[in-house]
Design an enzyme around this catalytic site. Sequence first.
Site, PDB file in Angstrom:
ATOM      1  N   GLY A   1       0.823  -1.211   0.000  1.00  0.00           N
ATOM      2  CA  GLY A   1       0.000   0.000   0.000  1.00  0.00           C
ATOM      3  C   GLY A   1       0.858   1.264   0.000  1.00  0.00           C
TER       4      GLY A   1
ATOM      5  N   ARG B   1      -1.751   8.888   3.589  1.00  0.00           N
ATOM      6  CA  ARG B   1      -2.074   9.726   4.744  1.00  0.00           C
ATOM      7  C   ARG B   1      -0.850  10.078   5.602  1.00  0.00           C
ATOM      8  NH1 ARG B   1      -6.792   6.447   7.358  1.00  0.00           N
ATOM      9  NH2 ARG B   1      -5.920   4.824   6.002  1.00  0.00           N
TER      10      ARG B   1
ATOM     11  N   ARG C   1      28.066  11.072  21.206  1.00  0.00           N
ATOM     12  CA  ARG C   1      27.639  10.811  19.826  1.00  0.00           C
ATOM     13  C   ARG C   1      28.180   9.481  19.311  1.00  0.00           C
ATOM     14  NH1 ARG C   1      29.438  15.895  16.849  1.00  0.00           N
ATOM     15  NH2 ARG C   1      28.905  14.543  15.099  1.00  0.00           N
TER      16      ARG C   1
ATOM     17  N   ASN D   1      42.911  14.050  32.734  1.00  0.00           N
ATOM     18  CA  ASN D   1      41.887  15.015  33.125  1.00  0.00           C
ATOM     19  C   ASN D   1      41.750  16.078  32.040  1.00  0.00           C
ATOM     20  OD1 ASN D   1      40.603  17.331  34.398  1.00  0.00           O
ATOM     21  ND2 ASN D   1      40.886  16.204  36.312  1.00  0.00           N
TER      22      ASN D   1
ATOM     23  N   TYR E   1      38.886  18.859  12.759  1.00  0.00           N
ATOM     24  CA  TYR E   1      38.408  19.036  11.377  1.00  0.00           C
ATOM     25  C   TYR E   1      39.022  20.293  10.793  1.00  0.00           C
ATOM     26  CZ  TYR E   1      34.808  19.416   7.686  1.00  0.00           C
ATOM     27  OH  TYR E   1      34.136  19.495   6.501  1.00  0.00           O
TER      28      TYR E   1
ATOM     29  N   SER F   1      42.388  24.203  31.293  1.00  0.00           N
ATOM     30  CA  SER F   1      41.170  24.739  30.682  1.00  0.00           C
ATOM     31  C   SER F   1      41.476  25.508  29.404  1.00  0.00           C
ATOM     32  CB  SER F   1      40.482  25.683  31.669  1.00  0.00           C
ATOM     33  OG  SER F   1      40.116  24.972  32.810  1.00  0.00           O
TER      34      SER F   1
END
Length: 438
Positions: free
Chosen positions: A11, A15, A308, A350, A360, A378
């Site tokens: 089918g 719809r 991810r 760490n 990238y 950091s």
Amino acid sequence: MSISVVILAAGQGTRMKSSTPKVLHEISGKSMLFHTIDAAKNVSDDITVVLYHQAERIQKEIEESYEGIHFHMQDAQQFPGTGGAMKGVKVNHSKVLILNGDMPLITTGSLHALMEGDADINMSVIQLDNPNGYGRVVILDGNVHEIIEEKDCIPAQREIQTVNAGVYCVRKELLDRYIPALSNENAQAEYYLTDIIKMAVDGNKTVHPVMVQEEEFKGVNSKLDLAHAEEIMQERIRAEWMKAGVTMHLPQTIYIDSRATFEGECILESGVSIQGKSKIIDSHIKANSVIEDSLIENSDVGPMGRVRPGSTLIDTHIGNFVEVKKSILTGVKAGHLAYIGDASIDKGSNIGAGVITCNYDGKNKYKTTIGKNVFIGSDTQLVAPIIIEDDVIIAAGTTVNKNIAKGELAISRAPMKTIKNFFYKFFLTESDKHKGDK
Ligand code: UD1
Ligand code: CA
């Protein structure tokens, strides 16, 4: 297993308002048709899928995931309808279970119920308050006497609340006899599979109604139906994993892919989304974190962490706003605001706040390799490809663009200077100056 299964999936599904064929729409990470095939595989080794609309695309997707499924192309131009779909279908066994490709919630238990007994035909029926859209079923003395399609009903027949759920178990020899004899003399000028019921009754065969649950047999025809079906599927998936020992806080807010698995003691906080073929072992996924196609063992993620596809986290702590992609982290701490992509990081290392793997260059992706006991200050940028050996310290704010050898400190910093009273000179207003004039 001496039963054949035929899944009707020819089918169009107009719809759904989509260029994707109806049966390929996904529920909890798996297409509706695949849910049906999985249920069918539990009861049969001879499965045929009937296709017409976008047949090539559907067949290709099935062949990429399953082996040994047979296909039959319906001649839908000449023989439209559910009966037309069965025309020319070849099966191996003496009993045939006919399913619809848009019933993703059907369970193996219900299929077994339809296969039981020795009636010539078992037919699924549901009792509905609102029977609109379904073929009405007339039952006499406990056996099915007739099915009338809605468009062929006279007003009194429309009132019937016992309806055809559309799934049948039929003796093959009856199909061989009745399918070629179907006609299309009805309101839709289609070949109705349901007409075989009348032929069976006329031929003194037994047609047994099997009461089934509406929830399982409801066809998905629209995006609204799709969303409802997914809600039910999610309830089932969560219940199953909670039974297996997974703790969930506010389970209604948690999404779990049908292909995801859990082992040991896992905790999922509210708003968590576990997608793809993720595997979570003895881990704590905190509020609003997203895990996609990854392995997480003896670790904690979030709140608001994102892992991810293609990642492996073992003995690792991932804090808020940390994104990990296609990386292997073993015994690592990354507490806040970092991007770790195409990296491998070893024990005791760490990752400070704001650390970014620059993986990238606009054309290609490059790897970052970090050894054991590395302290990354950091706001460090790691320009890949890069190798950082064991026991390294990287000072805050460093742009790392050369490999760093074992035991070294890396620091790249423009010297800081201070300018006395700069603030006051910069912000002194005109009125302040006039005050000074007095
Ligand atoms: C069918 C039944 C109806 C039942 C209802 C339950 C017939 C004539 N009627 O109606 O009694 O209450 O299911 O949902 O069978 N298909 C094909 N080829 C086609 C037409 C359909 O393969 O030419 C497939 C569809 O992809 C779908 C299934 O058959 O998976 C059912 O088709 P659908 O059009 O939904 O049947 P209904 O008219 O709703
Ligand atoms: Ca239908």
